[in-house]
Scaffold this motif. Sequence first.
Motif, PDB file in Angstrom:
ATOM      1  N   ALA A 105       0.727  -3.072  13.373  1.00 41.65           N
ATOM      2  CA  ALA A 105       2.082  -3.563  12.820  1.00 41.65           C
ATOM      3  C   ALA A 105       2.151  -3.345  11.363  1.00 41.65           C
ATOM      4  O   ALA A 105       3.243  -3.302  10.835  1.00 41.65           O
ATOM      5  CB  ALA A 105       2.110  -4.961  13.274  1.00 41.65           C
ATOM      6  N   THR A 106       1.178  -3.551  10.554  1.00 43.41           N
ATOM      7  CA  THR A 106       1.371  -3.449   9.132  1.00 43.41           C
ATOM      8  C   THR A 106       1.703  -1.954   8.730  1.00 43.41           C
ATOM      9  O   THR A 106       0.999  -1.021   9.153  1.00 43.41           O
ATOM     10  CB  THR A 106      -0.043  -3.781   8.448  1.00 43.41           C
ATOM     11  N   PRO A 107       2.735  -1.756   7.837  1.00 45.71           N
ATOM     12  CA  PRO A 107       3.248  -0.481   7.500  1.00 45.71           C
ATOM     13  C   PRO A 107       2.304  -0.054   6.285  1.00 45.71           C
ATOM     14  O   PRO A 107       1.740  -0.925   5.530  1.00 45.71           O
ATOM     15  CB  PRO A 107       4.508  -0.710   6.994  1.00 45.71           C
ATOM     16  N   PHE A 108       2.268   1.131   6.206  1.00 44.37           N
ATOM     17  CA  PHE A 108       1.454   1.568   4.933  1.00 44.37           C
ATOM     18  C   PHE A 108       2.350   2.230   4.178  1.00 44.37           C
ATOM     19  O   PHE A 108       3.729   2.929   4.461  1.00 44.37           O
ATOM     20  CB  PHE A 108       0.213   2.763   5.363  1.00 44.37           C
ATOM     21  N   PHE A 109       1.970   2.353   2.703  1.00 47.39           N
ATOM     22  CA  PHE A 109       2.818   2.995   1.779  1.00 47.39           C
ATOM     23  C   PHE A 109       2.109   4.046   0.732  1.00 47.39           C
ATOM     24  O   PHE A 109       0.848   3.646   0.730  1.00 47.39           O
ATOM     25  CB  PHE A 109       3.446   1.977   0.702  1.00 47.39           C
ATOM     26  N   SER A 110       2.480   5.060   0.709  1.00 42.93           N
ATOM     27  CA  SER A 110       1.901   6.243   0.083  1.00 42.93           C
ATOM     28  C   SER A 110       2.690   7.127  -0.688  1.00 42.93           C
ATOM     29  O   SER A 110       3.889   7.282  -0.448  1.00 42.93           O
ATOM     30  CB  SER A 110       1.136   7.105   1.089  1.00 42.93           C
ATOM     31  N   LEU A 535      -0.312  -3.764  -5.117  1.00 43.69           N
ATOM     32  CA  LEU A 535      -0.727  -3.431  -3.781  1.00 43.69           C
ATOM     33  C   LEU A 535      -2.305  -3.083  -3.910  1.00 43.69           C
ATOM     34  O   LEU A 535      -3.231  -2.977  -4.724  1.00 43.69           O
ATOM     35  CB  LEU A 535      -0.040  -1.876  -3.695  1.00 43.69           C
ATOM     36  N   VAL A 536      -2.632  -3.204  -2.515  1.00 42.94           N
ATOM     37  CA  VAL A 536      -4.245  -2.823  -2.225  1.00 42.94           C
ATOM     38  C   VAL A 536      -4.434  -1.451  -1.506  1.00 42.94           C
ATOM     39  O   VAL A 536      -3.760  -1.219  -0.350  1.00 42.94           O
ATOM     40  CB  VAL A 536      -4.714  -4.052  -1.362  1.00 42.94           C
ATOM     41  N   ARG A 537      -5.286  -0.777  -2.061  1.00 38.51           N
ATOM     42  CA  ARG A 537      -5.790   0.256  -1.501  1.00 38.51           C
ATOM     43  C   ARG A 537      -6.535   0.157  -0.200  1.00 38.51           C
ATOM     44  O   ARG A 537      -7.568  -0.782  -0.003  1.00 38.51           O
ATOM     45  CB  ARG A 537      -6.696   1.152  -2.311  1.00 38.51           C
ATOM     46  N   VAL A 538      -6.026   1.063   0.861  1.00 35.56           N
ATOM     47  CA  VAL A 538      -6.952   1.013   2.009  1.00 35.56           C
ATOM     48  C   VAL A 538      -7.514   2.374   2.654  1.00 35.56           C
ATOM     49  O   VAL A 538      -7.930   2.441   3.836  1.00 35.56           O
ATOM     50  CB  VAL A 538      -5.897   0.405   3.245  1.00 35.56           C
ATOM     51  N   GLY A 539      -7.652   3.239   1.580  1.00 39.61           N
ATOM     52  CA  GLY A 539      -8.094   4.483   1.732  1.00 39.61           C
ATOM     53  C   GLY A 539      -7.201   5.520   2.421  1.00 39.61           C
ATOM     54  O   GLY A 539      -6.081   5.274   2.815  1.00 39.61           O
ATOM     55  N   GLY A 540      -7.333   6.899   2.379  1.00 39.33           N
ATOM     56  CA  GLY A 540      -6.450   7.964   2.974  1.00 39.33           C
ATOM     57  C   GLY A 540      -5.269   7.849   2.053  1.00 39.33           C
ATOM     58  O   GLY A 540      -4.271   8.412   2.356  1.00 39.33           O
ATOM     59  N   ASN A 541      -5.314   7.612   0.622  1.00 43.49           N
ATOM     60  CA  ASN A 541      -4.325   7.520  -0.172  1.00 43.49           C
ATOM     61  C   ASN A 541      -3.096   6.593   0.456  1.00 43.49           C
ATOM     62  O   ASN A 541      -1.781   6.782  -0.199  1.00 43.49           O
ATOM     63  CB  ASN A 541      -3.724   8.922  -0.437  1.00 43.49           C
ATOM     64  N   ASN A 542      -3.653   5.566   0.928  1.00 45.14           N
ATOM     65  CA  ASN A 542      -2.649   4.591   1.375  1.00 45.14           C
ATOM     66  C   ASN A 542      -2.906   3.145   0.804  1.00 45.14           C
ATOM     67  O   ASN A 542      -3.751   2.850   0.292  1.00 45.14           O
ATOM     68  CB  ASN A 542      -2.673   4.408   2.848  1.00 45.14           C
ATOM     69  N   TYR A 543      -1.565   2.505   0.731  1.00 43.14           N
ATOM     70  CA  TYR A 543      -1.683   1.109   0.102  1.00 43.14           C
ATOM     71  C   TYR A 543      -0.823   0.185   1.187  1.00 43.14           C
ATOM     72  O   TYR A 543      -0.276   0.661   2.179  1.00 43.14           O
ATOM     73  CB  TYR A 543      -0.913   1.006  -1.191  1.00 43.14           C
ATOM     74  N   ILE A 544      -1.343  -0.950   1.128  1.00 45.77           N
ATOM     75  CA  ILE A 544      -0.589  -2.158   1.734  1.00 45.77           C
ATOM     76  C   ILE A 544      -0.207  -3.014   0.922  1.00 45.77           C
ATOM     77  O   ILE A 544      -0.622  -3.140  -0.116  1.00 45.77           O
ATOM     78  CB  ILE A 544      -1.523  -2.855   2.992  1.00 45.77           C
ATOM     79  N   GLN A 545       0.974  -3.974   1.269  1.00 47.11           N
ATOM     80  CA  GLN A 545       1.402  -4.851   0.628  1.00 47.11           C
ATOM     81  C   GLN A 545       0.684  -6.117   0.725  1.00 47.11           C
ATOM     82  O   GLN A 545      -0.149  -6.340   1.480  1.00 47.11           O
ATOM     83  CB  GLN A 545       2.749  -5.152   0.886  1.00 47.11           C
TER      84      GLN A 545
END
Length: 613
Positions: A105-110, A535-545
Amino acid sequence: MAIIPSLSTATSGIQAFQRGLTVISDNIANVDTIAFKENDILFSEMINRFSHSHGGSRYQTGDGALTDQIRAPFRQGLIERTQNPLDLAIEGKGFFVLEDPFGEATPFFSRAGAFHVDKNGLVVNIDGLLLQGTAIEIDPVTGLPIPGAGAGPIDLSNRVSPPRATTEVLTSINLASKEFDIANTFSGKIPVNPNDETIPFEGLIINGVTFDEIGPGIESLIEAINEQTELTGVSAKEDVEFLMLTNANGGPIVIDLNTLVDPTIPAKTGLSTGTFFKPNSLSQVLTGVVTPSDADGEEKVFLGTDTKFLSEIRAGDSIIVSNRSYIVQAVQSDTQLTITEEVDTSAGIGEDFVAGRRSADFTSNVAMFDSLGVQHTVQMSYIRLTPVPLVIGTDPATGLDVVLSGGESRWAWNAIVGKNDNLNGEFDEVQATGVMEFTPDGLLFGEPTSAFTTEGFDFSGGATEDQDVTFDFSGATQFGKISTVLKQVQDGFSSGTLQTFDVDNTGIINGLFSNGKNHALAQLLLATFPDETGLVRVGGNNYIQTDSSGAPLIEPARIGDRGKVVAGALERSNVDLTEQFVKMITYQRGFQANSRVITTSDEVTQEIINLKR
């Protein structure tokens, strides 16, 4: 003497600089990672909670260093061009919005924009996350894009450009004036010693018109023939030793000399019985006799006896019956054809005539599309008509004769749909017709007329019937060169499948289809945050809010403070190696210095232990 606190203080320094070296190594390791943002470490001091008093003053001692924050300032990286149209870089603020296809459900941002189309036609990144955007559908009637509502995965599967039926044909054409050479002429030898007797009543019939008694002499014969030109189309003049008869309507000259009434008529007129055409003209005499006949409804037909309409005449030709010319709409059989003009019944319904045929002066083809997107070849036929008669009047100022109106050259145009393409499936058919008039200088006179002989175009194959098509001949000319189509454009097209696509700087994905059309398919969305450093880094060049970043504000590119999308490019890492090496040296020296503090404190402690010896 407090020695132990110095050990813990130095240890905190070692730990802080160790974390700093970890951050530096991470930055250097990602120097070539797409859209990687250089991390920066912030230290803060730790203060001993106990205060001491000495000579009335208060002081505190530091308790070492603490890693306060590791942050990633979102500085713009360099834009590097690639060959992939779905490599996307953001120049300015914003993040691509990504969704986990497995229901996270959580969107990713990159900001890493290396995308491609997967086997299902969805636009995904290298980890299979779905790029989010709004779909854009194409209105099948107008052909214009309709923006979708709400965000969702960008789906490029099964994209088809809907067909569009032809509604307008624009034709720029020159119809050669010199091609009007269809005046059918017959020359009769003028008698050397013309009989002075009159030609009796019913002795001479031209194109179905019976002449009354004609006075003696060739001049009387010419005058009598010219008085009936309006009915016969035939005019006469004396040309040296010949009597020249010309049919300005382009039809045959049918002469019947009733020698039973007066056997001397051939000698008196120099004429002979028969149907005559100018040699090598575009006309020919049809086999058999033709009868004008009323038909049910608005259509008019010609019925034939012993005629061969199917082999001798085609849709779009002109048929000359009696003293008038008509355009053939369709040839139903050897003995029946339909015309597009009212039948002249002045000679009486049911009366038989020898008929003539004139083929088109010029033909061309135009491709037209029906409502299903099927292409049909429609033949455009152009045939010269009788010029508009001159109306002569008197100029009140000069008293001289002047032309008040008329004199324009006329051309009929016909749009012919072949039997394999039209709804009847049995015979070629004129489905639209009209007339153009030209002034003596070769320019259009007034507006060309246009009318359907059916209710509209009726193509085969199940397409919508009565297709309305406008024909625009506003650029037509009649100059003295060959007939040619200079330009012909129609607005219909077939359906098409997606071939390739590109992305503009607002994030709109435009598809190029096999029918040559370019349609907007979707528009990707960019997210911005009140505080992007949260924003928090979650790997794969992605962030979450997070609560610190605030909720995302999602809109298309170039809306508000969002940057633009650069297609066929990727944003490089913003790591500065020179800066990283300088920081690495600093952290290394800090680590070494704190190690020396521990070594020194250990030596002092050892000396204290040795005091009791």
